[in-house]
Design a protein around this motif. Structure first.
Motif, PDB file in Angstrom:
ATOM      1  N   GLY A 135       0.839  -1.207   0.000  1.00 54.68           N
ATOM      2  CA  GLY A 135       0.000   0.000   0.000  1.00 54.68           C
ATOM      3  C   GLY A 135       0.864   1.244   0.000  1.00 54.68           C
ATOM      4  O   GLY A 135       2.078   1.178   0.234  1.00 54.68           O
ATOM      5  N   SER A 136       0.230   2.390  -0.245  1.00 56.46           N
ATOM      6  CA  SER A 136       0.954   3.659  -0.306  1.00 56.46           C
ATOM      7  C   SER A 136       1.608   3.979   1.034  1.00 56.46           C
ATOM      8  O   SER A 136       1.269   3.398   2.067  1.00 56.46           O
ATOM      9  N   THR A 137       2.501   4.957   0.961  1.00 57.76           N
ATOM     10  CA  THR A 137       3.158   5.366   2.199  1.00 57.76           C
ATOM     11  C   THR A 137       2.147   5.993   3.163  1.00 57.76           C
ATOM     12  O   THR A 137       1.163   6.620   2.742  1.00 57.76           O
ATOM     13  N   SER A 138       2.339   5.755   4.422  1.00 58.22           N
ATOM     14  CA  SER A 138       1.550   6.353   5.510  1.00 58.22           C
ATOM     15  C   SER A 138       0.111   5.849   5.628  1.00 58.22           C
ATOM     16  O   SER A 138      -0.703   6.466   6.309  1.00 58.22           O
ATOM     17  N   VAL A 139      -0.224   4.768   4.953  1.00 60.60           N
ATOM     18  CA  VAL A 139      -1.585   4.246   5.102  1.00 60.60           C
ATOM     19  C   VAL A 139      -1.744   3.483   6.415  1.00 60.60           C
ATOM     20  O   VAL A 139      -2.868   3.231   6.866  1.00 60.60           O
ATOM     21  N   LYS A 166       2.062   3.050  18.121  1.00 62.17           N
ATOM     22  CA  LYS A 166       3.014   4.126  18.370  1.00 62.17           C
ATOM     23  C   LYS A 166       3.477   4.691  17.038  1.00 62.17           C
ATOM     24  O   LYS A 166       3.377   4.032  15.997  1.00 62.17           O
ATOM     25  N   GLU A 167       3.955   5.910  17.084  1.00 64.04           N
ATOM     26  CA  GLU A 167       4.461   6.540  15.870  1.00 64.04           C
ATOM     27  C   GLU A 167       5.687   5.769  15.375  1.00 64.04           C
ATOM     28  O   GLU A 167       6.519   5.347  16.168  1.00 64.04           O
ATOM     29  N   SER A 168       5.767   5.593  14.078  1.00 64.92           N
ATOM     30  CA  SER A 168       6.953   4.924  13.549  1.00 64.92           C
ATOM     31  C   SER A 168       7.439   5.676  12.315  1.00 64.92           C
ATOM     32  O   SER A 168       6.678   6.363  11.645  1.00 64.92           O
ATOM     33  N   LEU A 169       8.721   5.519  12.037  1.00 65.47           N
ATOM     34  CA  LEU A 169       9.297   6.149  10.857  1.00 65.47           C
ATOM     35  C   LEU A 169       8.858   5.374   9.619  1.00 65.47           C
ATOM     36  O   LEU A 169       8.506   4.196   9.727  1.00 65.47           O
ATOM     37  N   PRO A 170       8.885   6.034   8.453  1.00 72.21           N
ATOM     38  CA  PRO A 170       8.557   5.289   7.228  1.00 72.21           C
ATOM     39  C   PRO A 170       9.466   4.066   7.087  1.00 72.21           C
ATOM     40  O   PRO A 170      10.643   4.114   7.436  1.00 72.21           O
ATOM     41  N   THR A 171       8.877   3.002   6.624  1.00 69.66           N
ATOM     42  CA  THR A 171       9.648   1.766   6.456  1.00 69.66           C
ATOM     43  C   THR A 171      10.711   1.937   5.374  1.00 69.66           C
ATOM     44  O   THR A 171      10.476   2.577   4.359  1.00 69.66           O
ATOM     45  N   VAL A 172      11.855   1.354   5.632  1.00 72.36           N
ATOM     46  CA  VAL A 172      12.945   1.371   4.657  1.00 72.36           C
ATOM     47  C   VAL A 172      12.987  -0.003   3.989  1.00 72.36           C
ATOM     48  O   VAL A 172      13.211  -1.007   4.659  1.00 72.36           O
ATOM     49  N   GLY A 173      12.732  -0.022   2.703  1.00 63.94           N
ATOM     50  CA  GLY A 173      12.772  -1.301   1.980  1.00 63.94           C
ATOM     51  C   GLY A 173      11.634  -2.216   2.413  1.00 63.94           C
ATOM     52  O   GLY A 173      10.566  -2.215   1.835  1.00 63.94           O
ATOM     53  N   GLN A 205       6.724   4.084   0.088  1.00 62.88           N
ATOM     54  CA  GLN A 205       7.258   5.215  -0.670  1.00 62.88           C
ATOM     55  C   GLN A 205       7.576   4.774  -2.101  1.00 62.88           C
ATOM     56  O   GLN A 205       8.102   3.682  -2.318  1.00 62.88           O
ATOM     57  N   GLU A 206       7.278   5.657  -3.038  1.00 62.06           N
ATOM     58  CA  GLU A 206       7.416   5.303  -4.456  1.00 62.06           C
ATOM     59  C   GLU A 206       8.827   4.851  -4.823  1.00 62.06           C
ATOM     60  O   GLU A 206       9.013   4.017  -5.695  1.00 62.06           O
ATOM     61  N   LYS A 207       9.811   5.412  -4.151  1.00 60.11           N
ATOM     62  CA  LYS A 207      11.183   5.063  -4.517  1.00 60.11           C
ATOM     63  C   LYS A 207      11.481   3.577  -4.317  1.00 60.11           C
ATOM     64  O   LYS A 207      12.452   3.058  -4.857  1.00 60.11           O
ATOM     65  N   TYR A 208      10.649   2.900  -3.546  1.00 64.70           N
ATOM     66  CA  TYR A 208      10.868   1.463  -3.345  1.00 64.70           C
ATOM     67  C   TYR A 208      10.015   0.602  -4.274  1.00 64.70           C
ATOM     68  O   TYR A 208      10.078  -0.614  -4.240  1.00 64.70           O
ATOM     69  N   HIS A 209       9.199   1.262  -5.071  1.00 65.51           N
ATOM     70  CA  HIS A 209       8.232   0.503  -5.859  1.00 65.51           C
ATOM     71  C   HIS A 209       8.883  -0.527  -6.779  1.00 65.51           C
ATOM     72  O   HIS A 209       8.400  -1.649  -6.923  1.00 65.51           O
TER      73      HIS A 209
END
Ligand SMILES: Nc1nc2c(ncn2[C@@H]2O[C@H](COP(=O)(O)OP(=O)(O)OP(=O)(O)O)[C@@H](O)[C@H]2O)c(=O)[nH]1
Length: 307
Positions: free
Chosen positions: A26-30, A45-52, A77-81
């Motif tokens: 799914g899209s980022t931050s969903v 809890k708040e978390s940072l955007p997933t990496v990879g 994030q699109e850069k990981y698409h």
């Protein structure tokens, strides 16, 4: 439904282990990581955007078998698409998550579905459409009926959830696992409220394991996916403070991802989550094992070919 079965690994334990791979897309931050966190930790809890991709496992010990649920939480994030197809390869189930306060993410989920449909035959994977953030009712942009209607038209499971208020989070994971049982009659999961209670994290119990799925393998046999064996801890595992043994395949995929983006497959990999306790030798070892299992050597060309 395809599961992988390997003989029990403990001494005197002949129970088979079933591996069930579930991927969150799914899209980022969903709220993919938040849903996984809620499910595994029953917390928000708040978390940072997933990496990879974050990866963790949940093991369910049963009288007749062990179920190992592998949850792959991908980065939205699109850069990981471009590398996402590497993550959902071999998945038995997918949660397509959108944010019901953001219509664009709903449209994006439909595109994810098209990609999955190119990769899998209809009976190869269980797919659920998940509208997250029901607690933000005032900001809703996607009507429940729209999600439901789309899901029905494509024979998907559908549920609206809130990772924040813990609305239907267990239910969607359970529903997906439950649906998985209808393919091939390999596994039957049932709710066992007497053992876990209605608020149990994984109220699932195996009622009958009637043999292996069609891609059942024995360790070391060519063609099967290797069982997790390398000490490693990444992403959500790390956030959860529950280091696990990473899947060699994930070490391979993460390295491939880095190479695609001009990084190195070594320990200085720029995409590797900061502070990962196995950033060094253990990860390299995982990668080497993954390559060996694919018959390759530890060089860049083999890595790309193997992944
Ligand atoms: N109100 C509300 N906020 C949520 C909910 N789930 C997640 N969030 C918030 O939405 C934001 C993104 O959540 P994540 O779980 O990181 O989203 P993600 O889909 O994993 O994002 P990527 O890692 O970038 O793909 C965070 O600020 C969360 O706190 C929810 O059910 N309700």
């Amino acid at each position: 439904m395809a599961q992988t079965v390997v003989p029990g690994s403990s001494l005197g334990d002949n129970r088979p282990t079933y591996i069930y791979k579930m991927v969150l897309l799914g899209s980022t931050s969903v709220g993919k990581s938040s849903l996984a966190y809620r499910y595994v930790k029953n917390d928000f809890k708040e978390s940072l955007p997933t990496v990879g991709c974050s990866f963790f496992t949940q093991t369910i010990q049963l009288e007749t078998a062990t179920i190992k649920l592998e949850i792959w939480d991908t980065a939205g994030q699109e850069k990981y698409h471009s590398v996402c197809h590497l993550y959902y390869r071999g998945a038995h189930a997918a949660l397509l998550v959108y944010d019901l306060t953001n219509k664009e993410t709903f449209n994006r989920a439909k595109q994810w579905l098209m990609e999955l449909e190119k990769e899998f035959l209809p009976d190869e994977i269980v797919i659920a459409l998940v509208g997250n953030k029901t607690d933000l009712a005032d900001e809703r942009e996607v009507a429940a009926e729209d999600g439901e209607e789309f899901a029905r038209s494509r024979s998907l499971l559908f549920m609206e959830t809130s990772a924040k208020s813990n609305h239907q989070v267990n239910d969607i994971f359970m529903a997906v696992a439950g649906r998985g049982t209808s393919f091939g009659s390999v596994l039957i999961f049932v709710l066992d409220v007497t053992r876990f209670g209605t608020k149990g994290r994984i109220p699932l119990v195996l009622e009958g394991a009637r043999g292996a799925g069609r891609d059942a393998v024995e360790p070391g046999r060519a063609g099967g996916r290797p069982p997790p064996s390398i000490p490693c801890s990444v992403g959500l595992e790390q956030q959860l403070g529950t280091p696990d043994r990473a899947h060699p395949e994930q070490c391979c995929i993460a390295s491939h991802d880095a190479l695609q983006r001009g990084g190195t497959a070594g320990t200085a990999n720029p995409i590797w989550p900061k502070g990962c306790p196995v950033q060094g030798a253990a990860w390299s070892q995982g990668l080497t094992t993954a390559l060996r299992q694919r018959g390759g050597q530890g060089d860049k060309a083999s890595l790309v070919a193997a992944c």
